[in-house]
Write an enzyme that holds these catalytic residues in place. Structure first.
Site, PDB file in Angstrom:
ATOM      1  N   ASP A 125       0.796  -1.210   0.000  1.00 15.56           N
ATOM      2  CA  ASP A 125       0.000   0.000   0.000  1.00 15.56           C
ATOM      3  C   ASP A 125       0.835   1.269   0.000  1.00 15.56           C
ATOM      4  O   ASP A 125       0.708   2.101   0.900  1.00 15.56           O
ATOM      5  CB  ASP A 125      -0.925   0.005   1.227  1.00 15.56           C
ATOM      6  CG  ASP A 125      -2.031   1.044   1.104  1.00 15.56           C
ATOM      7  OD1 ASP A 125      -2.255   1.516  -0.021  1.00 15.56           O
ATOM      8  OD2 ASP A 125      -2.655   1.373   2.118  1.00 15.56           O
ATOM      9  N   PRO A 126       1.715   1.445  -0.996  1.00 20.03           N
ATOM     10  CA  PRO A 126       2.501   2.681  -1.055  1.00 20.03           C
ATOM     11  C   PRO A 126       1.622   3.867  -1.415  1.00 20.03           C
ATOM     12  O   PRO A 126       0.504   3.714  -1.892  1.00 20.03           O
ATOM     13  CB  PRO A 126       3.509   2.403  -2.172  1.00 20.03           C
ATOM     14  CG  PRO A 126       2.793   1.451  -3.063  1.00 20.03           C
ATOM     15  CD  PRO A 126       1.993   0.568  -2.144  1.00 20.03           C
TER      16      PRO A 126
END
Length: 332
Positions: A125-126
């Site tokens: 989940d960047p």
């Protein structure tokens, strides 16, 4: 001479990162404030040693930083600034798994002047930083009542990192809660009254539901706290005890991004990216999904011969795949 990495922290995502680095022949120093925690992690891998290091000790942090080729910071994000400042002084690259905070972004010019790169947001989940994106809408599905519950914890001071001496001893939870709230007594009624004075509820039903959640946490109970010195870490210790996976259980990560793209000719496309990852069952010796999806990318970001970065700056990892002028990460 072998490449070296200073890995700060020994949390659950650190283990796969160390494995990737060790397997690649990188010499890793695991550094924690508590030496035993570092030794427990380092003892499982080749080319790995443990040291005691308090990142609040600027001199010690700068000395350790200067002795390594790259710094991997897996400690709480609030300490990353001290780490990056030490890296700027030593001209060393940094990798973190945290989002780019305003305080981190404020160091961008100093990072550029030092000629180093601070690669953030590695792993699951960047963040988003896509050129020419007009609007990015982001949401996370949570159980009903989750945001309200977290708001209560914030309002009553349980997510504070302020050091409190009474949380350094194994007192019972209701006494700890009384002191955190400043309540008149440790009776449940007085504690609930104190909570109500510090936060707001939409209605009685919501209050009853949220108070029941607090009661489940055990903060009104006779159970002794696991003393961690501040409300947040002490609460987290209680959650770890209550929510630990049982033998044979496993975690599951489901992540989906939907991108609605409006092209120059006015046409629209929808691109969907879906990730489903199961962790290994507890007791099998494998990694949790969260460990794999954060720790492994972090390790690869350092060890891979084709790891690339975008100039010298403070960067979110999302830029790596879209930059028009990528250069290979150079480790002295």
């Amino acid at each position: 001479m072998p490449q070296s990495a200073l890995l700060l922290g020994s949390g659950f995502v650190a283990t796969p990162a160390v494995q990737i680095l060790s397997d690649a022949g990188v010499h890793v120093t695991v550094a924690c404030r508590t030496l035993a925690s570092a030794q427990k992690l380092a003892g499982n891998f080749a080319n790995t040693k443990a040291v005691s290091l308090d990142v609040n000790d600027t001199s010690a942090l700068e000395d350790a930083t200067a002795k390594h080729d790259l710094i991997i910071s897996l400690i709480p994000y609030t300490y990353h600034i001290a780490v990056v400042k030490a890296a700027i002084k030593a001209k060393k690259n940094v990798v973190t798994t945290s989002y780019v905070s305003p305080a981190m972004q404020a160091l961008d010019e100093e990072v550029k002047a030092a000629g180093i790169t601070v690669m953030n947001e590695i792993g699951l989940d960047p963040g988003y930083n896509v050129p020419e994106a007009q609007t990015v809408m982001r949401g996370t599905l949570r159980y009903a009542g989750f945001p309200e519950f977290i708001k209560v914890l914030i309002d009553i001071g349980f997510l504070s990192e302020e050091e409190l001496n009474f949380l350094k001893e194994p007192i019972v939870w209701k006494e700890a809660t009384k002191k955190i709230l400043g309540a008149t007594s440790s009776s449940e009624n007085d504690l609930v009254w104190a909570i109500s004075s510090k936060t707001t509820f939409k209605n009685t039903d919501e209050k009853n539901r949220l108070v029941a959640g607090l009661k489940w946490l055990g903060i009104f109970s006779e159970l002794k706290i696991t003393p961690k010195g501040n409300p947040l870490d002490t609460l987290c210790a209680a959650l770890e005890e209550k929510m630990t996976y049982e033998e044979g259980e496993r975690d599951f990560v489901f992540l989906q991004h939907n991108f609605e793209i409006e092209n120059k000719d006015g046409s629209k496309d929808i691109v969907t990216s879906t990730l489903c990852e199961y962790g290994s069952p507890i007791g099998s010796g494998g990694y949790l999904a969260m460990e794999k999806l954060v720790g492994i990318p972090c390790g690869v970001g350092k060890s891979s011969s084709f790891a690339t970065i975008f100039g010298s700056s403070v960067l979110p990892s999302a830029l790596l795949s879209i930059s028009p002028s990528l250069i290979t990460l150079s480790i002295a």
